[in-house]
Every structure is written in C-alpha cells, then in structure tokens.
Design a protein around this motif. Structure first.
Motif, short mmCIF file in Angstrom:
data_model
loop_
_atom_site.label_atom_id
_atom_site.label_comp_id
_atom_site.label_asym_id
_atom_site.label_seq_id
_atom_site.Cartn_x
_atom_site.Cartn_y
_atom_site.Cartn_z
N GLU A 37 -25.31 -100.87 -4.42
CA GLU A 37 -25.88 -100.36 -3.02
C GLU A 37 -26.45 -99.17 -3.37
O GLU A 37 -26.13 -98.24 -4.26
N VAL A 38 -27.54 -98.88 -2.79
CA VAL A 38 -28.45 -97.63 -3.06
C VAL A 38 -27.67 -96.17 -2.84
O VAL A 38 -27.82 -95.28 -3.60
N LYS A 39 -26.76 -96.41 -1.79
CA LYS A 39 -26.05 -95.05 -1.49
C LYS A 39 -24.81 -94.96 -2.10
O LYS A 39 -24.28 -93.79 -1.63
N ALA A 40 -24.48 -96.05 -2.85
CA ALA A 40 -23.20 -96.02 -3.40
C ALA A 40 -23.42 -94.74 -4.63
O ALA A 40 -24.14 -94.68 -5.27
N ASN A 41 -22.16 -93.91 -4.64
CA ASN A 41 -22.01 -92.77 -5.89
C ASN A 41 -21.54 -93.51 -7.11
O ASN A 41 -20.74 -94.46 -7.09
N LYS A 42 -21.18 -92.82 -8.11
CA LYS A 42 -20.80 -93.14 -9.40
C LYS A 42 -19.12 -93.48 -9.09
O LYS A 42 -18.60 -94.43 -9.55
N LEU A 43 -18.25 -92.68 -8.24
CA LEU A 43 -17.06 -92.89 -8.14
C LEU A 43 -16.77 -94.21 -7.35
O LEU A 43 -15.72 -94.84 -7.62
N GLU A 44 -17.47 -94.41 -6.29
CA GLU A 44 -17.33 -95.68 -5.58
C GLU A 44 -17.70 -96.83 -6.38
O GLU A 44 -16.90 -97.95 -6.24
N ILE A 45 -18.59 -96.87 -7.28
CA ILE A 45 -18.96 -97.86 -8.28
C ILE A 45 -17.97 -98.43 -9.25
O ILE A 45 -17.46 -99.23 -9.54
N LYS A 46 -17.23 -97.24 -9.70
CA LYS A 46 -16.14 -97.35 -10.47
C LYS A 46 -15.10 -97.81 -10.06
O LYS A 46 -14.46 -98.84 -10.64
N VAL A 87 -22.59 -100.06 -17.13
CA VAL A 87 -21.11 -99.56 -16.99
C VAL A 87 -20.66 -100.15 -18.69
O VAL A 87 -20.70 -101.03 -19.06
N LYS A 88 -20.12 -98.95 -19.13
CA LYS A 88 -19.24 -99.31 -20.53
C LYS A 88 -17.92 -99.19 -20.23
O LYS A 88 -17.27 -98.13 -19.69
N LEU A 89 -17.23 -100.35 -21.01
CA LEU A 89 -15.84 -100.52 -20.67
C LEU A 89 -14.85 -100.11 -22.01
O LEU A 89 -15.62 -99.83 -23.14
N TYR A 90 -13.85 -99.85 -21.77
CA TYR A 90 -12.99 -99.47 -23.09
C TYR A 90 -12.70 -100.78 -23.81
O TYR A 90 -13.07 -101.96 -23.21
N ASP A 91 -12.45 -100.71 -25.14
CA ASP A 91 -12.35 -101.79 -26.05
C ASP A 91 -11.79 -103.10 -25.80
O ASP A 91 -12.10 -104.30 -25.52
N PRO A 92 -10.37 -103.02 -25.42
CA PRO A 92 -9.77 -104.32 -25.01
C PRO A 92 -10.26 -105.26 -23.79
O PRO A 92 -9.82 -106.30 -23.65
#
Length: 101
Positions: A37-46, A87-92
């Motif tokens: 969504e265009v109005k979504a910020n990084k915290l909401e996306i996370k 989005v970059k995820l942790y290894d496992p």
C-alpha cells in the motif's frame, strides 16, 4: 507495546509479490520484493509480513515507484503508482512463493 494489527488490514497492506528475473535472483540471498500500500510505512509492512508469513525480518527498504506513461496505438494512458518493499529475512527463515509439486 506491540499492537496486533487486524487480519483484514494485513492483507490490504501487502498487495502481491513482485516476481521478475532480478527478484528471483534476490530470493537466493533471502530477499523478497512485495508491492505494498502506498501509504504504509516500514513498521506496518514489517508487522504485516511477520504475521502473515511467520518470519523474522532483518532489514526492510521501500521505494516509491512513480506512474509511467504507456501508449497503445494512438491512445495514451498511465500505469498506476505503487510502493515496493524489499525485505531481507534472517537466515533460518524463508517464504514459499512457489508451490512444490
């Protein structure tokens, strides 16, 4: 103070995964691209991705893609603008975008 986002708005924030040649190469490095969504910020996306896919996010980058002019014959129109999240995820952790038969 983690606030649970309702399930309906999670689906509204994440529109679809972006699958191109470049993004499929990025999957090998545990990075995924989504149109959001265009109005979504990084915290909401996370929060949305972590709750929907049950993963932990290491890093997130967002890009606003402007609308582009497209021409079909004599008619000129515009592709709509959108926001892209890398989005970059942790290894496992990993996300299954393709179903194995």
């Amino acid at each position: 103070m983690t606030k649970k986002i309702p399930q309906k708005t999670l689906i509204d924030i994440i529109k679809y995964p972006i699958l191109t040649d470049k993004t499929t190469r990025m999957i090998e490095e545990n990075q995924y691209c989504f149109a959001v969504e265009v109005k979504a910020n990084k915290l909401e996306i996370k929060k949305a991705i972590e709750q929907l896919f049950d993963v932990k996010i290491q890093k997130i980058n967002t890009i606003n893609i402007k609308s582009k002019k497209k021409r079909v014959g004599k008619y000129i129109g515009y592709k709509s603008k959108y926001k892209k999240a890398i989005v970059k995820l942790y290894d496992p952790y990993h996300i299954e975008l393709f179903l194995d038969n």
